[in-house]
Design a protein around this motif. Sequence first.
Motif, PDB file in Angstrom:
ATOM      1  N   UNK A  11       0.721  -1.148   0.112  1.00  0.00           N
ATOM      2  CA  UNK A  11       0.125  -0.146   0.073  1.00  0.00           C
ATOM      3  C   UNK A  11       0.745   1.209   0.141  1.00  0.00           C
ATOM      4  N   UNK A  12       2.063   1.391   0.584  1.00  0.00           N
ATOM      5  CA  UNK A  12       2.913   2.204   0.799  1.00  0.00           C
ATOM      6  C   UNK A  12       3.310   2.613  -0.698  1.00  0.00           C
ATOM      7  N   UNK A  13       3.673   1.247  -1.391  1.00  0.00           N
ATOM      8  CA  UNK A  13       4.304   1.475  -2.957  1.00  0.00           C
ATOM      9  C   UNK A  13       3.207   2.142  -3.666  1.00  0.00           C
ATOM     10  N   UNK A  14       1.952   1.775  -3.431  1.00  0.00           N
ATOM     11  CA  UNK A  14       0.765   2.391  -4.357  1.00  0.00           C
ATOM     12  C   UNK A  14       0.642   3.931  -3.918  1.00  0.00           C
ATOM     13  N   UNK A  15       0.918   4.078  -2.776  1.00  0.00           N
ATOM     14  CA  UNK A  15       0.772   5.770  -2.378  1.00  0.00           C
ATOM     15  C   UNK A  15       1.831   6.445  -3.006  1.00  0.00           C
ATOM     16  N   UNK A  16       2.948   5.731  -3.261  1.00  0.00           N
ATOM     17  CA  UNK A  16       4.264   6.370  -3.993  1.00  0.00           C
ATOM     18  C   UNK A  16       3.942   6.561  -5.373  1.00  0.00           C
ATOM     19  N   UNK A  17       3.307   5.622  -6.175  1.00  0.00           N
ATOM     20  CA  UNK A  17       2.724   5.776  -7.432  1.00  0.00           C
ATOM     21  C   UNK A  17       2.037   7.167  -7.505  1.00  0.00           C
ATOM     22  N   UNK A  18       1.222   7.254  -6.672  1.00  0.00           N
ATOM     23  CA  UNK A  18       0.277   8.488  -6.598  1.00  0.00           C
ATOM     24  C   UNK A  18       0.929   9.680  -6.196  1.00  0.00           C
ATOM     25  N   UNK A  19       2.023   9.471  -5.685  1.00  0.00           N
ATOM     26  CA  UNK A  19       2.797  10.642  -5.190  1.00  0.00           C
ATOM     27  C   UNK A  19       3.430  11.547  -6.219  1.00  0.00           C
ATOM     28  N   UNK A  20       3.457  11.250  -7.468  1.00  0.00           N
ATOM     29  CA  UNK A  20       4.279  11.763  -8.572  1.00  0.00           C
ATOM     30  C   UNK A  20       3.485  13.053  -8.892  1.00  0.00           C
ATOM     31  N   UNK A  21       2.287  13.296  -8.576  1.00  0.00           N
ATOM     32  CA  UNK A  21       1.629  14.857  -8.674  1.00  0.00           C
ATOM     33  C   UNK A  21       2.645  15.785  -7.767  1.00  0.00           C
ATOM     34  N   UNK A  22       3.312  16.897  -8.868  1.00  0.00           N
ATOM     35  CA  UNK A  22       3.942  17.673  -8.187  1.00  0.00           C
ATOM     36  C   UNK A  22       3.423  18.531  -7.190  1.00  0.00           C
ATOM     37  N   UNK A  23       2.284  18.746  -7.151  1.00  0.00           N
ATOM     38  CA  UNK A  23       1.542  19.537  -6.152  1.00  0.00           C
ATOM     39  C   UNK A  23       1.556  18.899  -4.801  1.00  0.00           C
ATOM     40  N   UNK A  24       1.612  17.650  -4.638  1.00  0.00           N
ATOM     41  CA  UNK A  24       1.899  17.025  -3.398  1.00  0.00           C
ATOM     42  C   UNK A  24       3.220  17.301  -2.943  1.00  0.00           C
ATOM     43  N   UNK A  25       4.422  17.573  -3.737  1.00  0.00           N
ATOM     44  CA  UNK A  25       5.716  17.869  -3.154  1.00  0.00           C
ATOM     45  C   UNK A  25       6.148  16.660  -2.068  1.00  0.00           C
ATOM     46  N   UNK A  26       6.163  15.438  -2.817  1.00  0.00           N
ATOM     47  CA  UNK A  26       6.383  14.509  -1.936  1.00  0.00           C
ATOM     48  C   UNK A  26       7.756  13.613  -2.929  1.00  0.00           C
ATOM     49  N   UNK A  27       8.852  13.617  -2.009  1.00  0.00           N
ATOM     50  CA  UNK A  27      10.089  12.913  -2.702  1.00  0.00           C
ATOM     51  C   UNK A  27      10.121  11.555  -2.996  1.00  0.00           C
ATOM     52  N   UNK A  28       9.096  11.046  -3.734  1.00  0.00           N
ATOM     53  CA  UNK A  28       9.041   9.580  -3.743  1.00  0.00           C
ATOM     54  C   UNK A  28      10.240   9.076  -4.118  1.00  0.00           C
ATOM     55  N   UNK A  29      11.026   9.739  -4.654  1.00  0.00           N
ATOM     56  CA  UNK A  29      12.386   9.074  -5.418  1.00  0.00           C
ATOM     57  C   UNK A  29      13.290   8.266  -4.290  1.00  0.00           C
ATOM     58  N   UNK A  30      12.995   8.885  -2.993  1.00  0.00           N
ATOM     59  CA  UNK A  30      13.699   8.332  -1.857  1.00  0.00           C
ATOM     60  C   UNK A  30      13.237   7.073  -1.368  1.00  0.00           C
ATOM     61  N   UNK A  31      12.287   6.520  -1.881  1.00  0.00           N
ATOM     62  CA  UNK A  31      11.834   5.338  -1.264  1.00  0.00           C
ATOM     63  C   UNK A  31      12.090   4.010  -2.398  1.00  0.00           C
ATOM     64  N   UNK A  32      12.567   3.043  -1.886  1.00  0.00           N
ATOM     65  CA  UNK A  32      13.243   2.008  -2.578  1.00  0.00           C
ATOM     66  C   UNK A  32      12.713   0.572  -1.839  1.00  0.00           C
ATOM     67  N   UNK A  33      13.222  -0.364  -2.421  1.00  0.00           N
ATOM     68  CA  UNK A  33      12.709  -1.575  -1.624  1.00  0.00           C
ATOM     69  C   UNK A  33      13.663  -1.966  -0.710  1.00  0.00           C
ATOM     70  N   UNK A  34      13.491  -3.148   0.027  1.00  0.00           N
ATOM     71  CA  UNK A  34      14.129  -3.500   1.002  1.00  0.00           C
ATOM     72  C   UNK A  34      15.667  -3.839   0.670  1.00  0.00           C
ATOM     73  N   UNK A  35      15.875  -3.994  -0.401  1.00  0.00           N
ATOM     74  CA  UNK A  35      17.098  -4.296  -0.800  1.00  0.00           C
ATOM     75  C   UNK A  35      17.761  -3.153  -1.431  1.00  0.00           C
ATOM     76  N   UNK A  36      17.316  -1.944  -1.459  1.00  0.00           N
ATOM     77  CA  UNK A  36      17.813  -0.685  -2.173  1.00  0.00           C
ATOM     78  C   UNK A  36      17.611  -0.618  -3.671  1.00  0.00           C
ATOM     79  N   UNK A  37      16.680  -1.498  -4.295  1.00  0.00           N
ATOM     80  CA  UNK A  37      16.494  -1.406  -5.656  1.00  0.00           C
ATOM     81  C   UNK A  37      15.480  -0.420  -5.797  1.00  0.00           C
TER      82      UNK A  37
END
Length: 109
Positions: A40-66
């Motif tokens: 669900x966090x991953x789905x939230x990050x997909x939605x976070x790409x709206x620039x109006x939200x100002x969420x640095x989604x690029x800083x969230x990666x999987x448990x291995x850093x991928x």
Amino acid sequence: MTPDTFYYKVYEIVRLIPIGRVTTYGTLAKALGTARSSSMVGTAMIQAHDPRLQVPAHRVVNKNGLLTGKHHYETPTQMQELLEAEGIIIEDDQVKDFKKVFWNPLLEL
């Protein structure tokens, strides 16, 4: 989006990730008290790409850093470019020195 929604809570924590650091979907889920909700966090990050939200989604990666979320960006390399602009080294779609740049909100909040 109201403050009591799951996405809102995710975005509030993601906005706290310092420049040059990353965290994981699972770590965010644990910080919210919903350890089994990393997808669900991953789905939230997909939605976070709206620039109006100002969420640095690029800083969230999987448990291995991928960079598993990279295909949700405008270009296949945009996530990597954003991280590298913050000083994070990426090799083969993976954060180098992952443990060194990992940010744990549980230790900060």
